[in-house]
Design a protein around this motif. Structure first.
Motif, PDB file in Angstrom:
ATOM      1  N   ASN A 146       7.403   4.827  16.348  1.00 47.47           N
ATOM      2  CA  ASN A 146       6.313   4.662  15.283  1.00 47.47           C
ATOM      3  C   ASN A 146       5.962   3.076  15.272  1.00 47.47           C
ATOM      4  O   ASN A 146       5.327   2.611  14.296  1.00 47.47           O
ATOM      5  CB  ASN A 146       7.005   4.799  13.573  1.00 47.47           C
ATOM      6  CG  ASN A 146       8.078   4.093  13.450  1.00 47.47           C
ATOM      7  OD1 ASN A 146       8.221   2.889  13.867  1.00 47.47           O
ATOM      8  ND2 ASN A 146       8.698   4.273  12.282  1.00 47.47           N
ATOM      9  N   GLN A 150       5.476  -5.456  12.344  1.00 53.15           N
ATOM     10  CA  GLN A 150       6.192  -6.508  12.159  1.00 53.15           C
ATOM     11  C   GLN A 150       5.973  -7.866  12.670  1.00 53.15           C
ATOM     12  O   GLN A 150       6.007  -8.975  12.232  1.00 53.15           O
ATOM     13  CB  GLN A 150       7.616  -6.488  11.976  1.00 53.15           C
ATOM     14  CG  GLN A 150       8.105  -5.436  10.942  1.00 53.15           C
ATOM     15  CD  GLN A 150       7.899  -5.495   9.593  1.00 53.15           C
ATOM     16  OE1 GLN A 150       8.424  -6.418   9.093  1.00 53.15           O
ATOM     17  NE2 GLN A 150       7.230  -4.450   8.908  1.00 53.15           N
ATOM     18  N   ARG A 195       7.302  13.352   4.782  1.00 53.65           N
ATOM     19  CA  ARG A 195       5.733  13.126   4.558  1.00 53.65           C
ATOM     20  C   ARG A 195       5.188  14.416   3.971  1.00 53.65           C
ATOM     21  O   ARG A 195       5.281  15.666   4.288  1.00 53.65           O
ATOM     22  CB  ARG A 195       5.128  12.709   5.823  1.00 53.65           C
ATOM     23  CG  ARG A 195       5.913  11.377   6.543  1.00 53.65           C
ATOM     24  CD  ARG A 195       5.252  10.151   6.100  1.00 53.65           C
ATOM     25  NE  ARG A 195       3.825  10.373   6.315  1.00 53.65           N
ATOM     26  CZ  ARG A 195       2.976   9.807   5.086  1.00 53.65           C
ATOM     27  NH1 ARG A 195       3.298   9.225   4.206  1.00 53.65           N
ATOM     28  NH2 ARG A 195       1.563   9.707   5.281  1.00 53.65           N
ATOM     29  N   TRP A 236      -3.493   3.237   6.216  1.00 54.67           N
ATOM     30  CA  TRP A 236      -3.083   4.532   5.659  1.00 54.67           C
ATOM     31  C   TRP A 236      -4.312   4.946   4.779  1.00 54.67           C
ATOM     32  O   TRP A 236      -5.006   4.229   4.234  1.00 54.67           O
ATOM     33  CB  TRP A 236      -2.246   4.232   4.559  1.00 54.67           C
ATOM     34  CG  TRP A 236      -0.698   3.947   5.211  1.00 54.67           C
ATOM     35  CD1 TRP A 236      -0.247   2.419   5.464  1.00 54.67           C
ATOM     36  CD2 TRP A 236       0.274   4.721   5.773  1.00 54.67           C
ATOM     37  NE1 TRP A 236       0.758   2.407   6.144  1.00 54.67           N
ATOM     38  CE2 TRP A 236       1.222   3.443   6.294  1.00 54.67           C
ATOM     39  CE3 TRP A 236       0.471   6.021   5.976  1.00 54.67           C
ATOM     40  CZ2 TRP A 236       2.427   4.060   7.098  1.00 54.67           C
ATOM     41  CZ3 TRP A 236       1.686   6.403   6.451  1.00 54.67           C
ATOM     42  CH2 TRP A 236       2.616   5.279   7.105  1.00 54.67           C
ATOM     43  N   ASP A 260      -1.828  13.013   3.818  1.00 52.03           N
ATOM     44  CA  ASP A 260      -2.068  11.319   4.233  1.00 52.03           C
ATOM     45  C   ASP A 260      -2.268  11.302   5.684  1.00 52.03           C
ATOM     46  O   ASP A 260      -1.735  12.210   6.367  1.00 52.03           O
ATOM     47  CB  ASP A 260      -0.616  10.713   4.076  1.00 52.03           C
ATOM     48  CG  ASP A 260      -0.806   9.921   2.672  1.00 52.03           C
ATOM     49  OD1 ASP A 260       0.381   9.136   2.533  1.00 52.03           O
ATOM     50  OD2 ASP A 260      -1.838  10.057   2.144  1.00 52.03           O
ATOM     51  N   VAL A 261      -3.226  10.216   6.201  1.00 50.65           N
ATOM     52  CA  VAL A 261      -3.173   9.793   7.543  1.00 50.65           C
ATOM     53  C   VAL A 261      -2.906   8.469   7.790  1.00 50.65           C
ATOM     54  O   VAL A 261      -3.306   7.633   6.942  1.00 50.65           O
ATOM     55  CB  VAL A 261      -4.558  10.368   8.010  1.00 50.65           C
ATOM     56  CG1 VAL A 261      -4.937   9.783   9.431  1.00 50.65           C
ATOM     57  CG2 VAL A 261      -4.928  11.907   8.200  1.00 50.65           C
ATOM     58  N   TYR A 266       6.840   0.209  14.488  1.00 51.48           N
ATOM     59  CA  TYR A 266       7.176  -0.383  13.340  1.00 51.48           C
ATOM     60  C   TYR A 266       7.402  -1.914  13.775  1.00 51.48           C
ATOM     61  O   TYR A 266       6.636  -2.757  12.986  1.00 51.48           O
ATOM     62  CB  TYR A 266       8.493   0.162  12.669  1.00 51.48           C
ATOM     63  CG  TYR A 266       9.052  -0.644  11.719  1.00 51.48           C
ATOM     64  CD1 TYR A 266      10.231  -1.517  12.213  1.00 51.48           C
ATOM     65  CD2 TYR A 266       8.659  -0.992  10.379  1.00 51.48           C
ATOM     66  CE1 TYR A 266      10.996  -2.407  11.270  1.00 51.48           C
ATOM     67  CE2 TYR A 266       9.317  -1.959   9.620  1.00 51.48           C
ATOM     68  CZ  TYR A 266      10.378  -2.501  10.009  1.00 51.48           C
ATOM     69  OH  TYR A 266      10.979  -3.263   9.174  1.00 51.48           O
ATOM     70  N   ALA A 301      12.371   1.566   8.207  1.00 51.66           N
ATOM     71  CA  ALA A 301      12.713   2.464   9.226  1.00 51.66           C
ATOM     72  C   ALA A 301      13.736   3.687   8.816  1.00 51.66           C
ATOM     73  O   ALA A 301      13.215   4.904   8.948  1.00 51.66           O
ATOM     74  CB  ALA A 301      13.317   2.116  10.431  1.00 51.66           C
ATOM     75  N   LEU A 315      13.412   5.705  16.724  1.00 53.74           N
ATOM     76  CA  LEU A 315      12.354   5.771  15.734  1.00 53.74           C
ATOM     77  C   LEU A 315      11.427   4.866  15.707  1.00 53.74           C
ATOM     78  O   LEU A 315      10.142   4.701  15.732  1.00 53.74           O
ATOM     79  CB  LEU A 315      13.160   5.879  14.422  1.00 53.74           C
ATOM     80  CG  LEU A 315      12.322   5.757  13.396  1.00 53.74           C
ATOM     81  CD1 LEU A 315      11.747   7.258  12.954  1.00 53.74           C
ATOM     82  CD2 LEU A 315      13.272   5.439  11.819  1.00 53.74           C
ATOM     83  N   GLN A 316      11.989   3.451  15.964  1.00 51.23           N
ATOM     84  CA  GLN A 316      11.028   2.196  16.198  1.00 51.23           C
ATOM     85  C   GLN A 316      10.334   2.404  17.303  1.00 51.23           C
ATOM     86  O   GLN A 316       9.052   1.948  17.134  1.00 51.23           O
ATOM     87  CB  GLN A 316      12.125   0.885  16.213  1.00 51.23           C
ATOM     88  CG  GLN A 316      12.711   0.716  14.934  1.00 51.23           C
ATOM     89  CD  GLN A 316      13.736  -0.350  14.996  1.00 51.23           C
ATOM     90  OE1 GLN A 316      14.193  -0.728  16.306  1.00 51.23           O
ATOM     91  NE2 GLN A 316      14.375  -0.832  13.827  1.00 51.23           N
ATOM     92  N   GLU A 335      12.766   7.901   8.030  1.00 55.65           N
ATOM     93  CA  GLU A 335      13.496   9.027   8.821  1.00 55.65           C
ATOM     94  C   GLU A 335      13.738   9.872   7.670  1.00 55.65           C
ATOM     95  O   GLU A 335      13.842  11.211   7.845  1.00 55.65           O
ATOM     96  CB  GLU A 335      14.954   8.467   9.280  1.00 55.65           C
ATOM     97  CG  GLU A 335      14.871   8.460  10.813  1.00 55.65           C
ATOM     98  CD  GLU A 335      16.249   7.714  11.162  1.00 55.65           C
ATOM     99  OE1 GLU A 335      17.346   8.440  11.192  1.00 55.65           O
ATOM    100  OE2 GLU A 335      16.465   6.557  11.302  1.00 55.65           O
ATOM    101  N   GLN A 341       0.620  -1.219   0.010  1.00 55.20           N
ATOM    102  CA  GLN A 341      -0.053  -0.091   0.010  1.00 55.20           C
ATOM    103  C   GLN A 341       0.870   1.266   0.065  1.00 55.20           C
ATOM    104  O   GLN A 341       0.392   2.400  -0.442  1.00 55.20           O
ATOM    105  CB  GLN A 341      -1.010   0.006   1.350  1.00 55.20           C
ATOM    106  CG  GLN A 341      -1.706  -1.193   1.435  1.00 55.20           C
ATOM    107  CD  GLN A 341      -2.934  -1.090   0.566  1.00 55.20           C
ATOM    108  OE1 GLN A 341      -3.574  -0.177   0.431  1.00 55.20           O
ATOM    109  NE2 GLN A 341      -3.235  -2.110  -0.210  1.00 55.20           N
TER     110      GLN A 341
END
Lengths: 261, 896
Positions: free
Chosen positions: B358, B364, A261, B372, B387-388, B360, A253, B354-355, A257, A57
């Motif tokens: 978000n 996973q 966006r 999205w 975008d959201v 992520y 990841a 970061l991980q 960064e 997506q």
């Protein structure tokens, strides 16, 4: 000012406006958007690539499907040799890289037969599973541009109307070059990486909020994952991302960064 | 995508910020190579024959294994040397079939008299998007030979030959994707045709990947002792098994097939028939894939001893690939261990900020799914800027997810949008199924080579190398020699003590510095190596280096002299240049310095290839086209020959970039003038130095030296003689200054700096006033080292006196302050035009100034240019000289 003079001034103004509006290109349709491609496209080159964990997506894949070498009056086909794994629903762009032989005595003749063979071989990549768009990657020298233009024209004629046709472009072509004008493609992706001698000039140009002058180049950017790039992206444009090694899941990841966006 | 710099540019008409118009190409750059760092000099044949020169740790593994044999007193036979060159050149085997395919097409066309033969492709799609070479060159070779034989035996009009042809066409259709099996023939067909047909059927089954059936057919053919194809069939049983194994994903089944293939092929090898060699090659492939540890050891033995290799080219490739594979494996494991052991602060997880932020990893792991949403613009396209995204627990009902989105968007979703979100949830749940499945692969698919690792920060440590690998001296030596870590000196020293081999002596010496343990003992042993040893050049190079570091410059010079006087011209050019670099450091006077500073290029890098000047010139000539160039072909070629004339000479010597920096910064004008008159200087360098001296004298306002040096420049640059003679005859400082300026404008190759583009830019006229790389740029005071931009450090030669260095420093500062030539010259022209408007040279000077100061892609600062000077030059030219031909020329340029 009398009426006659006023009329003359208005006519002159109209003529000037017409001149400039003719100069201002109306952009052709963008089939890539029409086909619902995600904004980010990962370039998958001639390496073993497993992109099955990348969310289709969010990410489309432009993979090197084949390299075609123009040699004498022949076209030498080297198809992809490394495996590529993608999700079944991933949006795929088949990339054909075209190179021309530089060795003396084998320089390309650029004849009609070669062009026809190129078209045939490029069209064949549409038969690969789930491919819904094509991209051509050809660093055409000046002497090859006429040939390239007629190739793209023939290709566009033969492709189904809804199938997008994209091309890569050296960033310098997009800044001050006329030859991309009116090419029958949905986009020309300016490659803002590995620019060699152009590097500082282009980056400075973009950092000063100048835009690519060729409208076809105003639909996307091509960047590399390992190259820092300090500029303000137009976030409405599609982003093609090159990786100098195989993609791994933790690259997502890094993308989060790096990619604005 | 390897980017190439574009050599053909278009001029930009900046006045109206318009698009560029089509024009002739700009100049392209030639890069001289003085030392090949990673590979042998060209031609590779000389290295393969034993001319190994100075062996460097930066050489590739194939190169080093060749050097190793010579260092240990071994050699390679002539045909082995050919194989080594092929291995070094690294052409992919799938590229070898082109001529065999063409020969087949040609033979077929001749027989069938077809104008448009069908297209034939030799590679077949594997599973998804990759292809593999299916029909190899020997398939076409055998088909061509068979066709010719059948024609010769039965004649072109024989219908059976036509039937044979039909069958063979069907065979080859399977190469790229069909499933075309020729039909069986009845007893009415002649025996030869039935036997050929059986073979064609089996081959079609093989190429259409019906392996079990293919194998059965080949076994049947093999069992038929009457068949012409019996021996071939026997071999192809093994080959079918290998092909099937290589395309099988299941590891257990793959091993079984390879084991079957091994048994089948071993029988053939034991038989010693015509297919013995081909069988051995396939066996080697199986060993590479299934028994890598044993195979790498076996290959190390073959490559060390010599006379054993059946297929040296492939063995060299396989050996190096196996080493690369083991290295990649080691680095990957280390990388994974490093990741796992990342130090954690109390309370923190091992996730990156970061991980953590978000989620992520949660996605996973399948705990969350990602949703999205891109709203649509009025034209129906996606509005990516707004975008959201949401990450929610996977079992959250769709209605709640929609509610969350609506809260984020601060509005209700339309029916259509809700529908799209529900569809997305469905896909995200499918995606989650995949993420949590057993079959998911995480880090990419590796194939045969597997010599890569996404471990940029890691280097191989010898301590991590499996001990079994280091039991073979060749492997030990290569891995130790290449390794940069300091502890490898100890290993090399220890191995030398154990073996007393020249290879290990060379390795230890290369790694030693002046403080290394036992370095003196090492050096004494090295000094005993004779000049006829292949190790001698490397030994001398390292000894000179160490002696210089130890302050023993006299001994260093003596050693250097020993190689220079003995065998210098026999050495590879890279080695010669490395010795010259040492000579330059040891030079006690200008003459010695210059002798070492002048280097012969080992090659030129041009359009991605390493070439000689002659090859490059031929390539440039072939670029002419009527559409592209205003000149005729003859004119174009003559211009090129003029431009490259000075580079074609056999005694061509150049200064490399480092040397040019030394001369530019540390040599005063007087020293440079002295250098320009050194009797040992080559013609190219003398010309260069003379011109530099003249320009420096002009710019530093040293009128006396400018005058004194002019006759010398006339001699070396006859194309400037007319104007330079005028210069000598001109009186008065202003007049001389203006004439000097005019000369600079007419000859864009002039510069106060040694470094310049190759070839030298042509005259302004010859270049059609396209002045992109003309004159000079302000010198760079930084350089890149290990990826970082740092201040440039240019050591001064030790023979120069402090006063000389101080003079040079002041002069260099003055020249540097002038900045980029185009702007400087342009401004000088404007001053000249204002002070002397009636000078008949002014219009031309203004035109050149305007051309020089326009924006060029490869100008000194990219596209930046001195617009003010450019516009002023144009204005003065247009307004004050409207009738001049130069004004007309300017207008013509603008129109293009």
């Amino acid at each position: 000012m009398n009426l006659g003079k006023r009329l003359l001034v208005m006519l002159a103004a109209l003529a000037i406006a017409t001149f400039f509006s003719a100069k201002t290109k109306t952009l052709s349709r963008n089939r890539i958007d029409e086909n619902g491609f995600p904004r980010i496209v990962l370039w998958a080159w001639e390496r073993p690539e497993d992109l099955s964990t990348f969310d289709p997506q969010r990410f489309a894949v432009a993979f090197l499907a084949q390299t075609l070498i123009l040699k004498g009056d022949d076209v030498v086909l080297t198809p992809r040799h490394q495996p590529l794994k993608v999700r079944p629903e991933a949006k795929l762009i088949a990339v054909t890289r075209i190179e021309s032989q530089k060795t003396t005595g084998e320089r390309p003749a650029l004849i009609d037969l070669q062009r026809q063979k190129l078209v045939m071989l490029i069209m064949r990549t549409l038969e690969l599973k789930n491919v819904s768009a094509l991209q051509i990657d050809f660093d055409a020298a000046s002497s090859e541009r006429l040939f390239y233009r007629s190739l793209l024209q023939e290709l566009r004629q033969k492709l189904p109307d809804k199938v997008p046709l994209s091309m890569t472009a050296l960033a310098s072509f997009c800044v001050g070059d006329r030859w991309l004008q009116d090419l029958p493609v949905d986009e020309a992706v300016p490659m803002i990486f590995r620019m060699g001698a152009d590097d500082q000039a282009i980056k400075r140009f973009l950092s000063n909020r100048e835009d690519f002058r060729e409208p076809l180049c105003q639909r996307s950017y091509g960047i590399a994952l390992d190259e820092p790039f300090e500029t303000k992206f137009d976030t409405s444009r599609r982003l093609y991302i090159f990786n100098d090694r195989s993609w791994i899941t933790s690259d997502v990841a890094t993308l989060a960064e790096r990619v604005p966006r | 995508m390897i980017r190439r710099s574009v050599s053909c540019l278009l001029a930009i008409g900046l006045l109206f910020h318009s698009y560029i118009s089509a024009k002739a190409c700009g100049p392209s750059y030639l890069q001289p190579i003085f030392v090949f760092e990673g590979s042998p000099d060209l031609p590779l044949q000389e290295f393969a024959a034993g001319k190994i020169g100075i062996v460097r740790p930066t050489f590739g593994r194939k190169t080093l294994l060749i050097a190793y044999r010579y260092l240990n007193g071994g050699s390679f036979a002539a045909e082995e040397q050919t194989a080594l060159v092929e291995a070094l050149e690294g052409q992919a085997p799938e590229n070898e079939g082109e001529s065999a395919l063409k020969a087949w097409i040609s033979a077929r066309k001749e027989y069938l008299h077809e104008e448009d033969p069908p297209e034939l492709y030799t590679e077949r799609r594997h599973q998804g998007y990759d292809f593999f070479p299916n029909c190899a060159k020997n398939a076409f070779e055998v088909a061509t030979t068979t066709l010719k034989d059948r024609l010769s035996s039965y004649g072109a009009s024989d219908p059976n030959v036509r039937e044979w042809m039909r069958g063979q066409d069907q065979v080859f259709q399977n190469c790229s994707g069909a499933t075309e099996i020729p039909h069986e023939l009845g007893p009415e067909a002649p025996l030869w045709l039935r036997q050929d047909r059986d073979y064609q059927i089996a081959a079609s089954l093989l190429y259409s990947l019906q392996f079990d059936q293919a194998r059965a057919r080949f076994e049947k053919i093999a069992a038929d002792s009457e068949s012409h194809w019996s021996a071939t069939g026997e071999y192809l049983v093994g080959r079918t098994l290998v092909r099937q194994a290589s395309l099988t994903e299941d590891e257990k089944r793959k091993r079984e097939l390879y084991a079957d293939a091994e048994r089948s092929l071993q029988k053939l090898i034991d038989k010693g028939n015509a297919f013995g060699d081909a069988s051995r090659k396939l066996m080697a492939l199986i060993k590479y894939r299934m028994h890598p540890e044993e195979r790498v050891q076996e290959l190390a033995d073959h490559l060390t001893i010599g006379g054993i290799s059946q297929d040296l080219r492939q063995e060299v490739i396989d050996y190096v690939w196996l080493l690369d594979r083991f290295e990649a494996q080691i680095l990957k494991e280390e990388h994974q261990q490093k990741e796992a052991l990342k130090e954690k602060k109390p309370g923190e997880t091992s996730e990156s900020p970061l991980q953590k932020n978000n989620t992520y990893e949660a996605v996973q792991r399948g705990e969350l799914i990602s949703i999205w949403f891109s709203p649509k613009l009025a034209d129906g396209t996606s509005d990516y800027q707004n975008d959201v995204s949401l990450q929610v627990k996977y079992d959250k009902p769709a209605s709640e997810i929609i509610k969350l989105l609506e809260e984020k968007l601060n509005r209700n979703l339309t029916l259509e949008e809700s529908s799209a979100i529900k569809e997305q949830i469905k896909w995200s749940l499918e995606s989650r199924k995949w993420l949590v499945s057993q079959n998911r692969k995480l880090d990419g698919v590796a194939r045969d080579y597997e010599g890569f690792c996404n471990c940029d920060d890691l280097k191989l440590q010898l301590a991590d190398v499996p001990p079994f690998l280091l039991t073979k001296d060749l492997t030990d030596w290569i891995l130790t020699f290449q390794n940069e870590s300091p502890d490898t000196y100890t290993r090399a020293l220890s191995r030398w003590r154990e073996t007393e081999s020249q290879a290990w002596l060379l390795a230890a010496l290369t790694k030693a510095d002046s403080t290394s343990p036992e370095v003196i003992r090492l050096m004494r042993a090295a000094e005993r190596i004779g000049f006829d040893s292949p190790a001698f050049p490397t030994i001398v190079f390292q000894l000179v280096r160490l002696k210089m570091a130890l302050g023993k410059t006299v001994e260093a010079q003596q050693l250097l002299d020993s190689i220079v006087t003995r065998q210098f011209d026999d050495l590879p050019v890279s080695a010669q240049n490395q010795f010259r670099a040492q000579g330059m450091q040891l030079a006690k006077n200008l003459s010695q310095f210059l002798k070492s500073a002048a280097r012969k290029p080992a090659a030129f890098y041009d359009e991605g290839l390493y070439r000689t000047i002659s090859e490059m010139l031929e390539s440039r000539k072939a670029e002419w086209s009527e559409e592209e160039f205003d000149e005729s072909k003859d004119e174009y070629e003559r211009r090129l020959e003029r431009q490259y004339q000075s580079l074609v000479s056999q005694d061509l010597r150049l200064f490399d970039d480092r040397t040019a920096d030394v001369l530019d910064r540390h040599f005063s004008l007087q020293m440079l003038n002295q250098a320009a008159h050194d009797p040992n200087l080559s013609s190219y360098l003398r010309r260069r130095l003379m011109m530099v001296v003249w320009v420096r004298a002009i710019l530093l306002k040293n009128d006396e030296l400018a005058t004194e040096s002019t006759p010398g420049v006339i001699k070396v640059a006859p194309e400037m003689s007319s104007l330079l003679t005028q210069y000598l005859q001109t009186q008065g400082p202003a007049a001389r200054e203006h004439l000097a300026l005019y000369i600079l404008l007419k000859f864009p190759g002039l510069s106060p700096f040694i470094a310049g583009s190759l070839p030298e830019p042509p005259t302004a006229e010859d270049s059609n006033y396209y002045l992109e790389t003309a004159w000079w740029c302000k010198p760079n005071e930084t350089e890149y080292r290990s990826g970082n931009e740092v201040a440039k450090i240019v050591p001064a030669p030790r023979f120069l006196e402090p006063s000389q260095l101080e003079t040079a420093r002041r002069e260099y500062e003055t020249l540097s302050a002038i900045g980029d030539a185009k702007s400087y010259l342009g401004k000088r022209v404007l001053q000249w035009a204002k002070s002397d408007p009636n000078d008949p040279r002014i219009p031309e000077a203004l035109f050149i100034a305007a051309q020089a100061t326009q924006s060029y892609k490869y100008g000194c600062n990219g596209w930046e240019n001195d617009q003010e000077t450019e516009q002023e030059a144009i204005r003065i030219l247009s307004e004050q000289y409207p009738q001049s031909q130069w004004t007309a020329k300017l207008e013509k340029q603008e129109d293009q």
